[in-house]
Design a protein around this motif. Structure first.
Motif, PDB file in Angstrom:
ATOM      1  N   GLY A 140       0.819  -1.205   0.000  1.00 25.73           N
ATOM      2  CA  GLY A 140       0.000   0.000   0.000  1.00 25.73           C
ATOM      3  C   GLY A 140       0.850   1.251   0.000  1.00 25.73           C
ATOM      4  N   TYR A 141       1.924   1.245   0.793  1.00 26.62           N
ATOM      5  CA  TYR A 141       2.815   2.407   0.834  1.00 26.62           C
ATOM      6  C   TYR A 141       3.565   2.567  -0.487  1.00 26.62           C
ATOM      7  N   ALA A 142       4.110   1.456  -1.013  1.00 25.58           N
ATOM      8  CA  ALA A 142       4.900   1.521  -2.241  1.00 25.58           C
ATOM      9  C   ALA A 142       4.080   1.979  -3.428  1.00 25.58           C
ATOM     10  N   SER A 143       2.780   1.669  -3.432  1.00 28.69           N
ATOM     11  CA  SER A 143       1.923   2.055  -4.550  1.00 28.69           C
ATOM     12  C   SER A 143       1.408   3.481  -4.425  1.00 28.69           C
ATOM     13  N   GLY A 144       1.707   4.153  -3.322  1.00 28.45           N
ATOM     14  CA  GLY A 144       1.275   5.532  -3.136  1.00 28.45           C
ATOM     15  C   GLY A 144       0.002   5.688  -2.328  1.00 28.45           C
ATOM     16  N   ALA A 145      -0.612   4.570  -1.902  1.00 30.98           N
ATOM     17  CA  ALA A 145      -1.829   4.641  -1.096  1.00 30.98           C
ATOM     18  C   ALA A 145      -1.443   4.860   0.368  1.00 30.98           C
ATOM     19  N   LEU A 146      -0.960   6.052   0.682  1.00 30.65           N
ATOM     20  CA  LEU A 146      -0.421   6.322   2.011  1.00 30.65           C
ATOM     21  C   LEU A 146      -1.485   6.230   3.095  1.00 30.65           C
ATOM     22  N   LYS A 147      -2.681   6.747   2.791  1.00 34.23           N
ATOM     23  CA  LYS A 147      -3.756   6.698   3.791  1.00 34.23           C
ATOM     24  C   LYS A 147      -4.095   5.262   4.151  1.00 34.23           C
ATOM     25  N   LEU A 148      -4.217   4.424   3.134  1.00 33.75           N
ATOM     26  CA  LEU A 148      -4.539   3.030   3.385  1.00 33.75           C
ATOM     27  C   LEU A 148      -3.415   2.335   4.136  1.00 33.75           C
ATOM     28  N   ALA A 149      -2.159   2.642   3.797  1.00 41.18           N
ATOM     29  CA  ALA A 149      -1.017   2.015   4.476  1.00 41.18           C
ATOM     30  C   ALA A 149      -0.999   2.374   5.960  1.00 41.18           C
ATOM     31  N   TRP A 150      -1.203   3.661   6.266  1.00 36.27           N
ATOM     32  CA  TRP A 150      -1.218   4.068   7.671  1.00 36.27           C
ATOM     33  C   TRP A 150      -2.441   3.514   8.392  1.00 36.27           C
ATOM     34  N   LEU A 151      -3.587   3.479   7.714  1.00 36.90           N
ATOM     35  CA  LEU A 151      -4.787   2.914   8.322  1.00 36.90           C
ATOM     36  C   LEU A 151      -4.570   1.441   8.641  1.00 36.90           C
ATOM     37  N   LEU A 152      -3.976   0.704   7.698  1.00 35.05           N
ATOM     38  CA  LEU A 152      -3.688  -0.703   7.933  1.00 35.05           C
ATOM     39  C   LEU A 152      -2.730  -0.867   9.109  1.00 35.05           C
ATOM     40  N   ALA A 153      -1.665  -0.058   9.130  1.00 36.26           N
ATOM     41  CA  ALA A 153      -0.668  -0.178  10.198  1.00 36.26           C
ATOM     42  C   ALA A 153      -1.285   0.113  11.561  1.00 36.26           C
ATOM     43  N   ILE A 154      -2.054   1.179  11.666  1.00 39.61           N
ATOM     44  CA  ILE A 154      -2.669   1.536  12.945  1.00 39.61           C
ATOM     45  C   ILE A 154      -3.729   0.507  13.341  1.00 39.61           C
ATOM     46  N   GLY A 155      -4.533   0.104  12.365  1.00 37.54           N
ATOM     47  CA  GLY A 155      -5.561  -0.888  12.660  1.00 37.54           C
ATOM     48  C   GLY A 155      -4.973  -2.218  13.091  1.00 37.54           C
ATOM     49  N   PHE A 156      -3.961  -2.680  12.366  1.00 34.95           N
ATOM     50  CA  PHE A 156      -3.313  -3.937  12.743  1.00 34.95           C
ATOM     51  C   PHE A 156      -2.595  -3.799  14.080  1.00 34.95           C
ATOM     52  N   ALA A 157      -2.054  -2.619  14.357  1.00 35.72           N
ATOM     53  CA  ALA A 157      -1.401  -2.404  15.655  1.00 35.72           C
ATOM     54  C   ALA A 157      -2.408  -2.533  16.790  1.00 35.72           C
ATOM     55  N   LEU A 158      -3.590  -1.953  16.614  1.00 40.54           N
ATOM     56  CA  LEU A 158      -4.629  -2.074  17.634  1.00 40.54           C
ATOM     57  C   LEU A 158      -5.031  -3.534  17.811  1.00 40.54           C
TER      58      LEU A 158
END
Length: 261
Positions: A140-158
């Motif tokens: 997600g980050y490499a493809s430029g979908a920064l919002k989705l990458a951060w959402l995934l990271a925060i969601g998975f962290a929770l």
């Protein structure tokens, strides 16, 4: 070298260590465990909706382009096929792993040994689906979908913050050292970090679709497991509140990331 995927991987995978000390505590109430479990479930439900909605929207756009603009159907079939394949492998792969490995514990061995075996098997199972989560974050980050990458990271962290409870549960009532708990944390959370690094090396749309689909399938499996655990804890009112809190926390996170972007 870009260190953002490293940060995202550490954020998503490192929180699994937060739940592990429960194996050494005796004063965590059933109601507290039920609430945290339900919060995690609510976050994952939102993530499942977010990821699958994103993938289905892309597929629908390809179909509309083929129908109305005369574009090739190859893209739609490839995208849809990768989604079906990744989703099926993520879900059925976890089902197979549970039957193949989590059911191998035998009677007749010391209770503590059995408990540590089961805990490690759970950690391995979590590590497998956390690898796909890390790949999805990195892609997600490499493809430029920064919002989705951060959402995934925060969601998975929770969510990963509560996965430690799943590892620690069979160890309750047994003496276990910090070394073993740390090892299970590395086995379960480390693949998230590795996957984020690998997934952030290159941009490849097909790989991104497959990784996100794989994550969706594993998320669906874990949601089922967490809902089952919530029913076993028999705290219906607390579970309902936790589901709402988790879902709306994830929704608010999505809105905040959208506004920041």
């Amino acid at each position: 070298m870009n260190q953002v995927p490293w940060l995202l991987g550490l954020l998503a995978g490192g929180t699994i260590f937060l739940g592990l000390p429960v194996a050494r505590l005796r004063d965590v109430t059933t109601r507290t465990k039920a609430f945290l479990n339900a919060v995690s479930t609510g976050v994952l439900i939102f993530l499942l909706v977010e990821i699958t909605g994103h993938l289905l929207e892309e597929t629908e756009e390809l179909i509309e382009a083929a129908v109305h603009n005369g574009a090739s159907w190859a893209g739609a079939f490839q995208y849809g096929g990768l989604f079906a394949l990744g989703f099926s492998l993520g879900l059925l792969g976890m089902v197979w792993f549970e039957r193949r490995y989590l059911g191998t514990a035998k009677n007749g061995i010391a209770p503590r040994t059995r408990a540590t075996q089961i805990a490690m098997m759970i950690a391995i199972g979590l590590g497998l689906h956390n690898l796909s989560e890390g790949l999805a974050i990195g892609q997600g980050y490499a493809s430029g979908a920064l919002k989705l990458a951060w959402l995934l990271a925060i969601g998975f962290a929770l969510h990963n913050a509560t996965e430690g409870f799943g590892i620690a549960a069979p160890l309750s009532g047994h003496r276990v050292g910090w070394g073993f708990l740390s090892l299970t944390g590395l086995v379960a959370g480390g693949p998230t970090f590795v996957g984020a690094i690998i997934g952030g090396w290159w941009v490849h749309e097909a790989t991104e679709v497959f990784c996100l689909s794989l994550a969706s399938g594993t998320i669906l499996y874990i949601i089922g497991e967490l809902l089952h655990l919530g029913r076993q804890l028999k705290e219906e009112a607390v579970v309902g509140i936790g589901l709402l809190v988790g879902f709306f926390v994830a929704l608010l996170t999505d809105f905040l990331l959208l506004a920041a972007k």
